[in-house]
Design a protein around this motif. Structure first.
Motif, short mmCIF file in Angstrom:
data_model
loop_
_atom_site.label_atom_id
_atom_site.label_comp_id
_atom_site.label_asym_id
_atom_site.label_seq_id
_atom_site.Cartn_x
_atom_site.Cartn_y
_atom_site.Cartn_z
N ASN A 96 0.84 -1.20 0.00
CA ASN A 96 0.00 0.00 0.00
C ASN A 96 0.87 1.24 0.00
O ASN A 96 1.92 1.25 0.65
CB ASN A 96 -0.87 0.05 1.26
CG ASN A 96 -2.23 -0.55 1.02
OD1 ASN A 96 -2.90 -0.20 0.05
ND2 ASN A 96 -2.63 -1.46 1.87
N ILE A 97 0.40 2.27 -0.69
CA ILE A 97 1.14 3.54 -0.69
C ILE A 97 0.17 4.69 -0.81
O ILE A 97 -0.87 4.58 -1.48
CB ILE A 97 2.17 3.57 -1.85
CG1 ILE A 97 3.00 4.86 -1.82
CG2 ILE A 97 1.50 3.41 -3.21
CD1 ILE A 97 4.25 4.83 -2.70
N LEU A 98 0.51 5.78 -0.15
CA LEU A 98 -0.26 7.01 -0.30
C LEU A 98 0.72 8.17 -0.19
O LEU A 98 1.35 8.36 0.85
CB LEU A 98 -1.35 7.11 0.78
CG LEU A 98 -2.27 8.33 0.67
CD1 LEU A 98 -3.71 7.93 0.94
CD2 LEU A 98 -1.85 9.41 1.65
N TYR A 109 8.62 9.40 -7.05
CA TYR A 109 8.69 8.98 -5.64
C TYR A 109 7.97 7.64 -5.44
O TYR A 109 8.44 6.77 -4.72
CB TYR A 109 8.05 10.01 -4.71
CG TYR A 109 8.75 11.34 -4.58
CD1 TYR A 109 9.99 11.58 -5.19
CD2 TYR A 109 8.18 12.37 -3.84
CE1 TYR A 109 10.61 12.82 -5.07
CE2 TYR A 109 8.80 13.60 -3.70
CZ TYR A 109 10.01 13.83 -4.32
OH TYR A 109 10.62 15.05 -4.18
N GLY A 110 6.79 7.52 -6.07
CA GLY A 110 6.01 6.30 -5.90
C GLY A 110 6.75 5.09 -6.45
O GLY A 110 6.84 4.05 -5.81
N ARG A 111 7.32 5.26 -7.63
CA ARG A 111 8.07 4.16 -8.23
C ARG A 111 9.25 3.78 -7.35
O ARG A 111 9.50 2.61 -7.09
CB ARG A 111 8.55 4.55 -9.64
CG ARG A 111 9.32 3.46 -10.35
CD ARG A 111 10.22 4.00 -11.46
NE ARG A 111 11.05 5.10 -11.04
CZ ARG A 111 12.12 5.00 -10.27
NH1 ARG A 111 12.50 3.82 -9.80
NH2 ARG A 111 12.82 6.07 -9.93
N ASN A 138 -7.30 4.80 -11.77
CA ASN A 138 -6.21 5.58 -11.17
C ASN A 138 -4.96 5.37 -12.03
O ASN A 138 -4.05 4.62 -11.71
CB ASN A 138 -5.99 5.12 -9.73
CG ASN A 138 -5.05 6.02 -8.95
OD1 ASN A 138 -4.39 6.90 -9.52
ND2 ASN A 138 -4.99 5.81 -7.64
N LYS A 139 -4.96 6.06 -13.17
CA LYS A 139 -3.93 5.81 -14.20
C LYS A 139 -2.52 6.11 -13.69
O LYS A 139 -1.55 5.44 -14.06
CB LYS A 139 -4.20 6.64 -15.46
CG LYS A 139 -5.57 6.37 -16.09
CD LYS A 139 -5.70 4.94 -16.58
CE LYS A 139 -7.05 4.68 -17.24
NZ LYS A 139 -7.39 3.26 -17.31
N ARG A 140 -2.40 7.15 -12.86
CA ARG A 140 -1.08 7.50 -12.32
C ARG A 140 -0.54 6.33 -11.49
O ARG A 140 0.62 5.94 -11.62
CB ARG A 140 -1.20 8.76 -11.46
CG ARG A 140 0.09 9.08 -10.70
CD ARG A 140 -0.03 10.34 -9.87
NE ARG A 140 -0.17 11.52 -10.69
CZ ARG A 140 -1.27 12.26 -10.77
NH1 ARG A 140 -2.34 11.94 -10.06
NH2 ARG A 140 -1.31 13.32 -11.54
C1 LIG Z 1 -0.35 6.73 -6.94
C2 LIG Z 1 0.96 7.26 -6.40
C3 LIG Z 1 1.52 6.32 -5.34
C4 LIG Z 1 1.98 7.30 -7.57
O1 LIG Z 1 3.19 7.84 -7.13
P1 LIG Z 1 3.88 9.03 -7.96
O2 LIG Z 1 5.17 9.31 -7.32
O3 LIG Z 1 2.91 10.16 -8.08
O4 LIG Z 1 4.04 8.36 -9.40
P2 LIG Z 1 5.36 8.12 -10.27
O5 LIG Z 1 6.05 9.43 -10.45
O6 LIG Z 1 6.13 6.98 -9.72
O7 LIG Z 1 4.72 7.61 -11.66
C5 LIG Z 1 3.58 8.25 -12.20
C6 LIG Z 1 3.49 7.92 -13.67
O8 LIG Z 1 2.12 8.07 -14.07
C7 LIG Z 1 2.06 8.99 -15.16
N1 LIG Z 1 0.76 9.64 -15.09
C8 LIG Z 1 0.34 10.63 -14.27
N2 LIG Z 1 -0.95 10.91 -14.51
C9 LIG Z 1 -1.36 10.06 -15.48
C10 LIG Z 1 -2.59 9.86 -16.16
N3 LIG Z 1 -3.68 10.61 -15.88
N4 LIG Z 1 -2.66 8.91 -17.12
C11 LIG Z 1 -1.57 8.15 -17.42
N5 LIG Z 1 -0.37 8.29 -16.80
C12 LIG Z 1 -0.28 9.25 -15.84
C13 LIG Z 1 3.25 9.89 -14.96
O9 LIG Z 1 3.58 10.57 -16.15
C14 LIG Z 1 4.30 8.85 -14.54
O10 LIG Z 1 4.73 8.07 -15.64
P3 LIG Z 1 6.12 8.35 -16.41
O11 LIG Z 1 7.21 8.35 -15.36
O12 LIG Z 1 6.23 7.24 -17.38
O13 LIG Z 1 5.99 9.71 -17.03
C15 LIG Z 1 0.78 8.69 -5.81
O14 LIG Z 1 0.51 9.61 -6.85
C16 LIG Z 1 -0.32 8.74 -4.76
O15 LIG Z 1 -0.14 8.25 -3.66
N6 LIG Z 1 -1.49 9.34 -5.11
C17 LIG Z 1 -2.59 9.56 -4.17
C18 LIG Z 1 -3.14 8.33 -3.46
C19 LIG Z 1 -3.27 7.10 -4.35
O16 LIG Z 1 -3.90 7.13 -5.39
N7 LIG Z 1 -2.65 6.02 -3.88
C20 LIG Z 1 -2.64 4.74 -4.57
C21 LIG Z 1 -3.61 3.82 -3.97
S1 LIG Z 1 -3.64 2.23 -4.78
#
Ligand SMILES: CC(C)(COP(=O)(O)OP(=O)(O)OC[C@H]1O[C@@H](n2cnc3c(N)ncnc32)[C@H](O)[C@@H]1OP(=O)(O)O)[C@@H](O)C(=O)NCCC(=O)NCCS
Length: 182
Positions: A96-98, A109-111, A138-140
């Protein structure tokens, strides 16, 4: 006494044990609708007992390892991540991550946090697999997990209710052999 030592260190962030004085961040993150947009959490304002239960899990549970995510540049705590429901016989855990500070998104950071945790899960804890479930919209998040090796294994249909409708949950996992082969 609080232990603020970094436990796992990457290029961008480091992970250390989640502590009581990280709690104010938790309230802010859990009550921010940008953060909970794709999550079931956020249905009510965070109560003390919700935050206490999380801290209790971090402090007391032998089946979870909970981290604060700290930016290496400046030391700001931007979120939490961890391994939960660790099965010591089946050797699997839930990831899990947030990241609760929106300005910290999309910086890798997430990666990096997930990669550090996978290394820890397989090399230190000797686990065999790590799973997660994520809102498929949640595409990100999905992209971030794919980048560090999580593989799609199936879909739980209309499993998550948030934002006024149901969303599929994408089930993803990494197996020990896959991770160590990379
Ligand atoms: C989800 C989460 C952990 C990701 O961590 P992060 O550090 O933001 O993400 P990263 O930088 O590692 O990677 C994000 C990737 O998604 C891409 N991205 C962002 N928005 C996007 C979208 N709408 N559609 C497609 N790709 C998207 C980014 O470009 C990046 O890819 P790339 O490195 O190839 O350019 C973080 O944003 C978060 O905690 N968000 C809020 C809570 C949440 O959703 N938690 C997850 C619960 S399962």
């Amino acid at each position: 006494m609080l232990d603020k030592n970094s436990f796992l260190t990457g290029d961008l962030i480091s992970l250390r044990g989640f502590q009581a004085d990280d709690l104010p961040g938790l309230y802010r993150w859990w009550d921010d609708e940008r953060v909970t947009e794709f999550l079931e959490m956020g249905a009510r304002p965070t109560r003390d007992k919700d935050a206490s239960a999380f801290l209790e899990l971090a402090r007391e549970s032998d089946d979870a390892v909970v981290f604060a995510i700290e930016e290496k540049d400046g030391g700001r705590v931007v979120g939490t991540c961890g391994l939960f429901s660790i099965g010591w016989i089946c050797r699997r855990a839930q990831f899990n991550i947030l990241i609760g500070e929106p300005d910290a998104w999309d910086k890798g950071y997430g990666r990096e946090a997930a990669s550090l945790l996978l290394g820890y899960a397989f090399n230190k804890l000797n686990l065999n697999s790590v799973q997660l479930g994520v809102n498929a919209d949640n595409k990100r998040a999905v992209r971030s997990y794919e980048k560090c090796g999580f593989v799609h294994e199936g879909v739980r249909r209309q499993f998550i209710y948030c934002g006024g409708r149901y969303h599929d949950t994408a089930m993803m996992s990494v197996l020990r052999d896959e991770f160590l082969a990379d």
